[in-house]
Design an enzyme around this catalytic site. Structure first.
Site, short mmCIF file in Angstrom:
data_model
loop_
_atom_site.label_atom_id
_atom_site.label_comp_id
_atom_site.label_asym_id
_atom_site.label_seq_id
_atom_site.Cartn_x
_atom_site.Cartn_y
_atom_site.Cartn_z
N TYR A 40 -1.57 -5.97 -3.65
CA TYR A 40 -0.21 -6.24 -4.26
C TYR A 40 0.44 -4.69 -4.06
CZ TYR A 40 -2.98 -2.95 -7.25
OH TYR A 40 -3.84 -2.13 -7.60
N GLY A 41 -0.01 -3.99 -3.13
CA GLY A 41 0.55 -2.79 -2.89
C GLY A 41 0.81 -2.33 -1.51
N LEU A 69 -1.29 -2.01 0.82
CA LEU A 69 -2.05 -2.50 1.72
C LEU A 69 -1.40 -4.07 2.14
CD1 LEU A 69 -5.52 -2.00 0.11
CD2 LEU A 69 -4.77 -1.35 2.14
N GLU A 97 -9.62 3.14 -2.41
CA GLU A 97 -9.24 2.84 -3.92
C GLU A 97 -10.34 3.71 -4.61
OE1 GLU A 97 -6.58 1.62 -4.06
OE2 GLU A 97 -6.29 0.01 -2.83
#
Length: 151
Positions: A12-13, A15, A82
């Site tokens: 969602y970001g 990546l 992460e």
């Protein structure tokens, strides 16, 4: 890729395609754009303007992102990026694809966070170049490592 050892991950970001960390998914196969079936707060925080999906289900938006099929080696790279399970926790959730199919996939959610992060603006989708004006600062440009205590 060997089909028996593939995992589906929702990003969602940074990546996502055309985002600063998409190179981590260079061997991944794009599956679909998708939307999380459950609401989570997606915020942009820290002096590095990092997008965080906070593990606080039921508030925020049904986050829009992308699904990718990845192998074990790529999953391990993402876990390292992460900082799973220390900073983010990788969890399985349900997602709706662009064509309406339901898919179970991994998502990285921020476990430990400062309560004031829930006072930040919530986003439905993220782009480093978005109208929010908070451009992501890549790791190689940072002066310190990110740890839960300094988010």
């Amino acid at each position: 890729m060997d089909q028996s050892s593939l995992y589906t991950v929702f990003v969602y970001g940074t990546l996502k395609r055309n985002q600063p960390n998409h190179h981590y998914l260079s061997t991944a196969e794009f599956v679909s754009e998708a939307t999380c079936c459950q609401k989570f707060p997606l915020v942009i925080a820290s002096k590095y303007n990092i997008p965080f999906a906070i593990d606080k289900p039921g508030i925020g938006y049904k986050i829009k992102g992308e699904l990718f099929s990845i192998d074990q080696q790529t999953l391990a790279k993402l876990d390292e990026l992460e900082n799973h399970p220390t900073l983010y926790e990788r969890q399985v959730h349900s997602f709706e694809t662009a064509d309406g199919k339901m898919i179970e996939a991994w998502i990285y959610l921020l476990r430990e966070y400062k309560p004031e992060m829930l006072e930040l603006e919530f986003y439905e989708s993220y782009s480093s170049e978005g109208s929010h004006g908070k451009q992501y600062v890549p790791r190689y440009s940072r002066d310190t490592e990110l740890k839960p205590a300094n988010i």
